[in-house]
Design an enzyme around this catalytic site. Structure first.
Site, PDB file in Angstrom:
ATOM      1  CG  HIS A 115      94.486  26.842   1.154  1.00 39.40           C
ATOM      2  ND1 HIS A 115      95.661  27.523   1.014  1.00 39.40           N
ATOM      3  CD2 HIS A 115      94.759  25.554   0.861  1.00 39.40           C
ATOM      4  CE1 HIS A 115      96.607  26.694   0.652  1.00 39.40           C
ATOM      5  NE2 HIS A 115      96.088  25.490   0.551  1.00 39.40           N
ATOM      6  CG  ASP A 142      87.741   6.509  17.396  1.00 41.71           C
ATOM      7  OD1 ASP A 142      87.506   7.111  18.466  1.00 41.71           O
ATOM      8  OD2 ASP A 142      88.821   5.940  17.175  1.00 41.71           O
ATOM      9  CG  ASP A 187      96.735  22.298   1.550  1.00 40.80           C
ATOM     10  OD1 ASP A 187      97.320  22.520   0.470  1.00 40.80           O
ATOM     11  OD2 ASP A 187      96.850  23.035   2.545  1.00 40.80           O
ATOM     12  CG  MET A 236      95.804   8.389  17.323  1.00 38.18           C
ATOM     13  SD  MET A 236      94.490   8.203  18.558  1.00 38.18           S
ATOM     14  CE  MET A 236      93.677   9.786  18.479  1.00 38.18           C
ATOM     15  CE1 TYR A 244      93.278  11.953  21.623  1.00 40.02           C
ATOM     16  CE2 TYR A 244      94.521  11.977  23.660  1.00 40.02           C
ATOM     17  CZ  TYR A 244      93.651  11.343  22.796  1.00 40.02           C
ATOM     18  OH  TYR A 244      93.155  10.110  23.123  1.00 40.02           O
ATOM     19  CE1 TYR A 281      95.719   4.024  18.775  1.00 40.94           C
ATOM     20  CE2 TYR A 281      95.077   1.705  18.680  1.00 40.94           C
ATOM     21  CZ  TYR A 281      95.714   2.755  19.331  1.00 40.94           C
ATOM     22  OH  TYR A 281      96.334   2.546  20.531  1.00 40.94           O
TER      23      TYR A 281
END
Length: 141
Positions: free
Chosen positions: A22, A30, A64, A74, A111, A129
């Site tokens: 959890h 990508d 979650d 992103m 990142y 993206y």
């Protein structure tokens, strides 16, 4: 071989999904994402696109529900409309009907979060993206 596991779920990916706890995060990159540079563990699914990978993972993966945004994208540096995001929303809503919004973060913050992810999946996705981070939740019976 096991029954009912999509072929796109490799043994390494299934092991990672089962090992995550959890709050652990999983990056689906990508084809331009530096998964080997940022990931603690890299799972290679070259030649596969992110929508197929996400759909296969969501069959098993609880998001979650204790955080506001269990799916992070992103965001582009410009005002580009990213078509794949709506496809992601449709896939996630198929399995998690309460999902309502993404969190959008800039490239460098993405990142940094990727460095702390449980694993990064390197894919063949060519959409720009198209990287996302999903946070694992709990299963309640």
């Amino acid at each position: 071989m096991l029954k009912n596991i999509p072929n796109i779920i490799s043994p390494d990916l299934m092991h990672a999904l089962m090992s995550m706890g959890h709050g652990d995060t999983l990056v689906i990159g990508d084809c331009n994402f530096a998964a080997e540079s940022f990931g603690k563990r890299t799972i290679r699914l070259d030649g596969h696109n992110n929508c197929d990978i996400l759909d296969a993972i969501m069959k098993f993966f609880p998001l979650d529900k204790f955080i506001e945004n269990p799916v992070v994208l992103m965001k582009p540096n410009d005002n580009s409309k990213i078509d794949i995001w709506e496809k992601y929303r449709n896939i996630i809503n198929k399995y998690e009907t309460s999902f309502n919004k993404f969190e959008y973060i800039d490239r460098f913050e993405f990142y940094e979060r990727a460095k702390n992810a449980y694993a990064c999946i390197a894919t063949g996705e060519t959409s720009i993206y198209a990287c996302l981070i999903i946070t694992k939740g709990v299963i309640t019976v």
